[in-house]
Design an enzyme around this catalytic site. Structure first.
Site, PDB file in Angstrom:
ATOM      1  N   HIS A  93     -55.871 -47.232  26.343  1.00 51.34           N
ATOM      2  CA  HIS A  93     -55.535 -46.882  24.958  1.00 51.34           C
ATOM      3  C   HIS A  93     -54.246 -46.062  24.909  1.00 51.34           C
ATOM      4  O   HIS A  93     -53.397 -46.265  24.039  1.00 51.34           O
ATOM      5  CB  HIS A  93     -56.681 -46.073  24.324  1.00 51.34           C
ATOM      6  N   ASP A 114     -59.492 -52.938  27.552  1.00 53.88           N
ATOM      7  CA  ASP A 114     -60.313 -53.589  28.593  1.00 53.88           C
ATOM      8  C   ASP A 114     -59.430 -54.348  29.575  1.00 53.88           C
ATOM      9  O   ASP A 114     -59.638 -54.286  30.800  1.00 53.88           O
ATOM     10  CB  ASP A 114     -61.305 -54.562  27.942  1.00 53.88           C
ATOM     11  N   HIS A 155     -60.134 -47.688  31.073  1.00 54.11           N
ATOM     12  CA  HIS A 155     -60.135 -48.219  29.706  1.00 54.11           C
ATOM     13  C   HIS A 155     -59.525 -47.200  28.742  1.00 54.11           C
ATOM     14  O   HIS A 155     -58.685 -47.546  27.896  1.00 54.11           O
ATOM     15  CB  HIS A 155     -61.567 -48.564  29.290  1.00 54.11           C
ATOM     16  N   GLU A 156     -59.943 -45.931  28.851  1.00 54.46           N
ATOM     17  CA  GLU A 156     -59.399 -44.894  27.970  1.00 54.46           C
ATOM     18  C   GLU A 156     -57.897 -44.706  28.207  1.00 54.46           C
ATOM     19  O   GLU A 156     -57.131 -44.512  27.259  1.00 54.46           O
ATOM     20  CB  GLU A 156     -60.138 -43.572  28.190  1.00 54.46           C
ATOM     21  N   GLU A 175     -59.393 -52.519  21.555  1.00 55.34           N
ATOM     22  CA  GLU A 175     -60.413 -52.443  22.606  1.00 55.34           C
ATOM     23  C   GLU A 175     -60.230 -53.554  23.633  1.00 55.34           C
ATOM     24  O   GLU A 175     -60.373 -53.332  24.839  1.00 55.34           O
ATOM     25  CB  GLU A 175     -61.818 -52.516  21.994  1.00 55.34           C
TER      26      GLU A 175
END
Length: 415
Positions: free
Chosen positions: A281, A359, A277-278, A355
């Site tokens: 980004h 995801d 997930h990070e 976000e």
């Protein structure tokens, strides 16, 4: 009292009233679902944990209402009681209007205002968080953190204030553009230096030891093209049982950071999903986009500040004499929040969009959604997250979608 001063006080009161109302809406939403675990979370959160999360949310909300009233009262009193022009006059009489001395005045006022929030910060840490089992800090560590923060502000923030005031003297009508560039450069420098020079002043960072978790995370980085200099574990448990993960730095200096509490709460596969997930980004370029948004916002802010600094009524409304930019800087800093508050739903909508994208990237990378959903559920449970916030409350305050919203979006992910 001038009409502008009255308008400013009305804006302070309106923001406070809106915050109290939003907290009341949220409390009502939580109470309406408090009798039993909502259907969407049955089998995810047990009855005892859900009841505790409801109690925690309500306690934080009541404290938030008190904090809103307290902050608004402090700001209103500071604006109208004459302490700001009084201390400004004292500094001018003592040493003149040099940039160094005016920056010292700004710094001193900032310290004074920050000190008014210390009792509430102490209560939040050692009463509210302590009551629900989150606090692991000590009074000594709490005080040390504040002292370090003050020293950092003196070493880093004070010279920046001096530079901005000097640019006002040197650059004429376009001083604000140069000041914006200086601030932007400072922010980028802090992003680069924080991992190695600032964060270690507050927390201990150790390399993730050899083992299956390290191999798994490095393999994830390799197959996604996310190359980090190292994977670090941060001792977040020295202050709180809340957990997180993030990456810092640029280019080859990039570091992956995991809270030790996060490693205790999640399985290796779930940790991999959180890191995916990070990385999402990073791959979706969210950080540069947010930096660009911040730069554009601060550019507009400096333009407005420069315009206000040229208006005599802006100074006179709060007892200052026109001609010196330092009071304008202070007043703008104090009052900007009562305006930007109303735009927070737009900023949070954009953040939640990022976000969802991160995801979705994690789901595609992991080729399944079970791991990320499991991680999100555990984090919601361990952090006693509010599972049933009012939509207006989440719109104003939540930078992340709720658990239900994230699971619903993940169910549609193309994996």
């Amino acid at each position: 009292m001038t009409s502008f001063a009255l308008t400013a006080l009305l804006l302070v009161a309106a923001k406070c009233a809106a915050e109290i109302w939003l907290e009341a809406l949220n409390q009502r939403s939580v109470r309406a679902n408090a009798s039993q675990v909502p259907e969407a979370f049955r089998g995810v959160v047990d009855d005892a944990t859900y009841a505790k999360s409801v109690e925690y949310t309500q306690a934080r909300s009541r404290f938030g209402q008190f904090e809103s009233v307290y902050d608004a009262a402090v700001l209103a009193v500071v604006l109208v009681c004459g302490v700001l022009p009084g201390t400004h006059g004292w500094f001018l009489n003592a040493a003149g209007s040099s940039a160094w001395w005016l920056a010292a005045w700004l710094f001193a006022v900032g310290v004074m205002l920050a000190a008014t929030s210390l009792p509430l910060n102490w209560h939040a840490q050692f009463h509210l968080e302590q009551r629900f089992g989150f606090n692991t800090s000590t009074p000594r560590l709490w005080i040390a953190d504040r002292v370090k923060g003050l020293l950092l502000a003196a070493v880093l923030g004070y010279p920046l204030l001096v530079l901005i005031l000097k640019l006002f003297e040197w650059m004429g009508a376009l001083w604000w553009l140069w000041a914006w560039a200086a601030l932007l450069g400072f922010q980028l420098l802090m992003v680069a230096l924080a991992p190695t020079l600032i964060l270690p002043l507050f927390n201990k960072f150790t390399a993730l030891p050899e083992g299956t978790l390290r191999e798994r995370l490095l393999a994830l980085g390799a197959r996604t093209g996310f190359h980090a200099r190292t994977i670090q574990v941060m001792d977040g448990s020295k202050r709180s049982r809340h957990s997180n993960a993030f990456f810092t730095g640029f280019g080859r200096f990039r570091q992956i950071v995991l809270f030790d509490t996060l490693m205790q709460q999640l399985s290796e596969t779930e940790l991999e999903a959180v890191l995916a997930h990070e990385i999402g980004h990073y791959k979706r370029r969210h950080v540069p986009k947010m930096l660009a948004w911040s730069a554009a916002s601060s550019l507009v802010a400096f333009y407005v500040l420069a315009w206000l600094a040229g208006q005599g009524w802006f100074y006179e409304a709060f007892g200052f004499a026109a001609g010196n930019v330092a009071p304008a800087l202070l007043l703008f800093g104090l009052l900007s929040g009562v305006v930007t508050f109303w735009f927070s739903p737009v900023a949070h909508w954009w953040s939640r969009k990022f976000e969802y994208e991160a995801d979705a990237y994690a789901a595609v990378t992991m080729k399944e959604t079970k791991s990320l959903i499991g991680a999100l559920r555990k984090l919601s449970e361990k952090n006693l997250s509010n599972l049933t916030p009012h939509p207006w409350y989440s719109g104003f305050y939540y930078s992340h979608p709720t658990l239900v919203e994230r699971e619903r979006a993940l169910a549609k992910a193309d994996v």
